[in-house]
Design a protein around this motif. Sequence first.
Motif: not given
Length: 234
Positions: A50, A54, A57
């Motif tokens: 995760d 993140e 992105e």
Amino acid sequence: MLRARSSSLALAVALVAVGPLLSACTADEPTVALLVADGTDSSSRAVDVDVFTERVEATCDECRVRVYDAEGDADAQKSQARQAEATSADVVVVVPVEPDDLGTLTGSGLPVVSLGELVPGSDRHVGLRGGAVPSQSGSDLEAARDVLLGEEESMTYVPTRAMSERAADVAVAFLADAPAADGEVVDGVESWLYRDREVTVDSLTSVLVAQGVVDLDELCSGTTEKRCARLGLR
């Protein structure tokens, strides 16, 4: 190979440590293939999927991350590496099941970033100064509670978040065809190496809680509540 080429993008990547947003890599969704050794293993601390996703992105609006989970199977990971290449991944970040088995991947022409253990032939590497990421039984929270209760004298803290973010930054730099933050050359590979740390009951809060690795409420709940109160942690 798909690359982002604007000068403003290159500058943004170079400054990624201070948090600028890469507004657009390209219009064609540059893809980072993240090959995970075993996403179901709570003791695996080389990558936080995760956090990695993140970070990619957040630093590249148009980029996407495709995750492949080998579930501890070296043959499955080799197959996934071939699949990532066939589906036009632009850079591969790999947490290897068996580092020496991925020669096909590193010989494919794709940029390869090894994470955790060094994969021979990698272009870049993010890992620990001690080499392989040490294993532990269970998650960081479970290990910390064992230390708190005196069932274990210590545990090893691995800076998984920092390593995951660094690997993401290195991958985005490849996509942008821009330099990454300075690393060091180890065995001929540009590397970013972190230190693990032994954590005892005296440093649980100053290291794990302070770093956001575990939450104090979770650490000091249930069977550990009285122990925390006795030690003045609550």
